[in-house]
Design an enzyme around this catalytic site. Sequence first.
Site, mmCIF file in Angstrom:
data_model
loop_
_atom_site.group_PDB
_atom_site.id
_atom_site.type_symbol
_atom_site.label_atom_id
_atom_site.label_comp_id
_atom_site.label_asym_id
_atom_site.label_seq_id
_atom_site.Cartn_x
_atom_site.Cartn_y
_atom_site.Cartn_z
ATOM 1 N N GLU A 377 0.826 -1.210 -0.258
ATOM 2 C CA GLU A 377 0.123 -0.026 -0.153
ATOM 3 C C GLU A 377 0.811 1.266 0.019
ATOM 4 O O GLU A 377 0.451 2.172 -0.708
ATOM 5 C CB GLU A 377 -0.837 -0.111 1.120
ATOM 6 N N HIS A 504 -12.350 -7.837 -6.309
ATOM 7 C CA HIS A 504 -12.217 -6.859 -7.657
ATOM 8 C C HIS A 504 -13.036 -7.270 -8.500
ATOM 9 O O HIS A 504 -13.243 -6.293 -9.380
ATOM 10 C CB HIS A 504 -10.560 -7.256 -8.110
HETATM 11 O O1 X8Z Z 1 -6.018 -6.015 -3.989
HETATM 12 C C1 X8Z Z 1 -4.576 -6.167 -3.722
HETATM 13 C C2 X8Z Z 1 -4.157 -4.906 -2.911
HETATM 14 C C3 X8Z Z 1 -4.679 -3.752 -2.999
HETATM 15 S S1 X8Z Z 1 -4.217 -2.819 -4.697
HETATM 16 C C4 X8Z Z 1 -4.382 -5.291 -1.403
HETATM 17 N N1 X8Z Z 1 -3.926 -7.088 -4.160
HETATM 18 C C5 X8Z Z 1 -4.359 -8.078 -4.972
HETATM 19 C C6 X8Z Z 1 -5.442 -8.960 -3.957
HETATM 20 O O2 X8Z Z 1 -5.677 -8.833 -3.087
HETATM 21 O O3 X8Z Z 1 -6.120 -9.800 -4.725
HETATM 22 C C7 X8Z Z 1 -2.465 -7.260 -3.788
HETATM 23 C C8 X8Z Z 1 -2.065 -8.622 -4.660
HETATM 24 C C9 X8Z Z 1 -3.148 -9.097 -5.352
HETATM 25 ZN ZN ZN Z 2 -2.431 -2.396 -4.705
#
Ligand code: X8Z
Ligand code: ZN
Length: 607
Positions: A377, A504
Site C-alpha cells: 500500500e 475486484h
Molecule cells: O488487492 C490487492 C491490494 C490492493 S491494490 C491489497 N492485491 C491483490 C489481491 O489482494 O487480490 C495485492 C495482490 C493481489
Molecule cells: Zn495495490
Amino acid sequence: MSSTFIKALLAVSAITAASGSAYAAPAAKPTVAEAERFLADAEARLNKLSIEQARGAWVGENFITDDTEAISAFFSERYLTASGELALAARRYNGLPLKPDAARKLKLLQLTLMLSDPKEREAYTAAQTAMTGAYGKAKYCPKNPDGSAGACMALGEMEKVLADSRDPNRLKEIWLGWHAQSPAYKQRYSQYVALSNKGAREMGFADTGALWRSQYDMPPEQFAAEMERLWQQVKPLYESLHTYTRYKLRQAYGPDVVPATGPIPAHLFGNMWSQTWDNIYPLLKPAGETGSYDLSKVLVERKIDAKEMTADAERFYTSLGMQKLPASFWERSLLTKPRDRDVVCHASAWPMDDKDDVRIKMCITPTAEDFSTIHHELGHVYYYLAYNKQPYLFRNGANDGFHEAIGDTVALSVTPDYLKTIGLMPKDAAADADIGQLLQRALTKVAFLPFGYSVDKWRWDVYSGKTKPADYDKHWWELREQYMGMSRPAAISEQGFDAGAKYHVAADVPYARYFLADMLQFQFHRALCREAGYTGPLHRCSVYGNPKAGAKLQQMLAMGASKPWPEALKAISGEDKIDGNALLEYFAPLKTWLDAQNAQFAAAEKH
Ligand code: X8Z
Ligand code: ZN
C-alpha cells in the site's frame, strides 16, 4: 448530428463558462491552440471532480450505510458524466499535429467509457457502489449444531480459519460459507456488465474488456497476446510448484481428499481464493527446515500494533531517501477494523487531492502477510506523492501494473537479514536456509501467477458476451482448472457467482495489473539491486538504506504516466519489455530443487 455529439459541444461550452478561460465555442476547423486550451480546461475540471469523488468514495467505504452509498454514487456519477463528455469532445482534436505531451493527454482522455443516458449513468454508478458495499458487509452466519443461529463471521475471520485450520471439513464449510454470499449480487452484476459495455461501445470500443486491454500503449489484441506470452514463460515453474504441493498435501490430508492427478480442491491452499499459498508453508516446508522463525508470532508476542507496523514500512521508504509520510496520512488513514460499523476492509491506498492528502484504508492484523501488504500500500502512496507535480492526466502509474509493483518490489527487500537489522527478528534466530525462504516466497509470487492471469480472462469473456450469467461459474472453474489446476470443493450451479466472492470482481477493479506486477517487481528488484552494486543471488538482496537505488526508483515514479510505459521501464531497468525472466532468475535454485523433489516422490510412488 447525434444527440451525444450535441451534448459534448454543450459540455465544452460549459467548461468555458465555468473556468472563465478564453476558450471559444469550437470553430469548424480545430486548431492546435484550441486543443491545448481544451486539454487545460478538461484537466482542471476533472481534477476538481476527482477530489469530490475521492471524498465521497472514502466516506462510502469507511462507513457503509445507504446514505453514504448514495453520496458516493452521486459524486462518482458527476465524475463519470464529465469524463464521458470530455472524452467525446476530445475526438474533435484527433489527428492534429500536437506536441507529444498533448497528444498523449488527448489519447488518455479517450480511454474511458461514456454513457450518454443520465438514467443509465445513475444505474451504473449505483450498481458499482452497491456491489462494493455488499462485498464489504457480507457475512456468513452459520447455524449451531442444534439449529439455533450462531455468531456471524466477517471475511477477515473466515480468512483466518482458512489460513490456520487443517481440518478439511471445516475448511470446506468456511469456503462454501463465503462463496454463498456473492450470488446475492449476481443479477446486479450482470446488469452492470451490460451498462458498462454500452458505455464502452459509445466510445468506440468493442466492449469493456477491450477498453481495459487498450490501456497499455498497444492495441488490445497485442496486449492479450503479451499476457499469454508471459504466462507461457513462467508456466513450467508454476507446474513444478503445483506438483510438489500436491505431494505434500496428499501426505497431510490423504489420497481421499487430494487426488493423485487432476485438479486439487481449492479449499486446501490456506487462502479464500487460493491465490497465495504461504499460509500452508508449515505443510510444505523442506525436511530439516525448522520454520521456527515466524514473523506473525513475533508481531503478536511483542504486541506490535497497526501503526507501528505501518511506521516500520515507512522507515523502509525513508531509508531509500524518500520523504516522511505527511501528518495528514496518520490522522486520516484507517489502519484497524472498527468494532461498531461496516467498512470495506480490502486494503487500498487513496490519493485524495492534488497535493499530499494520501491515505490507506486497511484492517491490519499482526501477521506477516499484512506486514507485506502495508509495504504494498505504501508503494501506491509513494507513487502518488512522487507524481503529484504532474498535470492531472499524467498523475497515474506508467501502467496499472507498475502501480501494483512498487510496494511489492520494496517488500522483496524485506529479507530475514533486513528483519534482523530492524529488530523484528532476533539476531540469533535461525531463519530457514535459501530453499525454505525461496519456497515461502514462491508460495506468494509463483502460486499467484495463474490466478492473476485467469481473473481477467474470465472477465474478458463475460464482457465480450461469450460467457452468459448462467455459465459464470462453469467458465470460472474451467479457467481455474486449466490454469491453476484446482477444482470447486462442491458442485457448480447456474445460480452461483464464485467470481463475485473476489473483491475486484464485486468492485469492478481490473486484475491483469497484478499479473503484470508479479513480473515487473522482479525486474525492478533486479534493477535496484544492480544500482546498489549488489552482485549476489537476487533473493538475498535488500536495498534497505540505499539512497542510490532509491533515487533510481524515485526517478521512475516521478514520471507518472507522462510517457508510454516502456520508457518508464527503461528508465529504471534499461529494458523495454515486461518479462518473466527476472522472476525465473530469482527462483532458479528453487526450480532445480522442486524438480528433484518431484522426481523422488514420483519414483517412491512407483514402488
Ligand atoms: O488487492 C490487492 C491490494 C490492493 S491494490 C491489497 N492485491 C491483490 C489481491 O489482494 O487480490 C495485492 C495482490 C493481489
Ligand atoms: Zn495495490
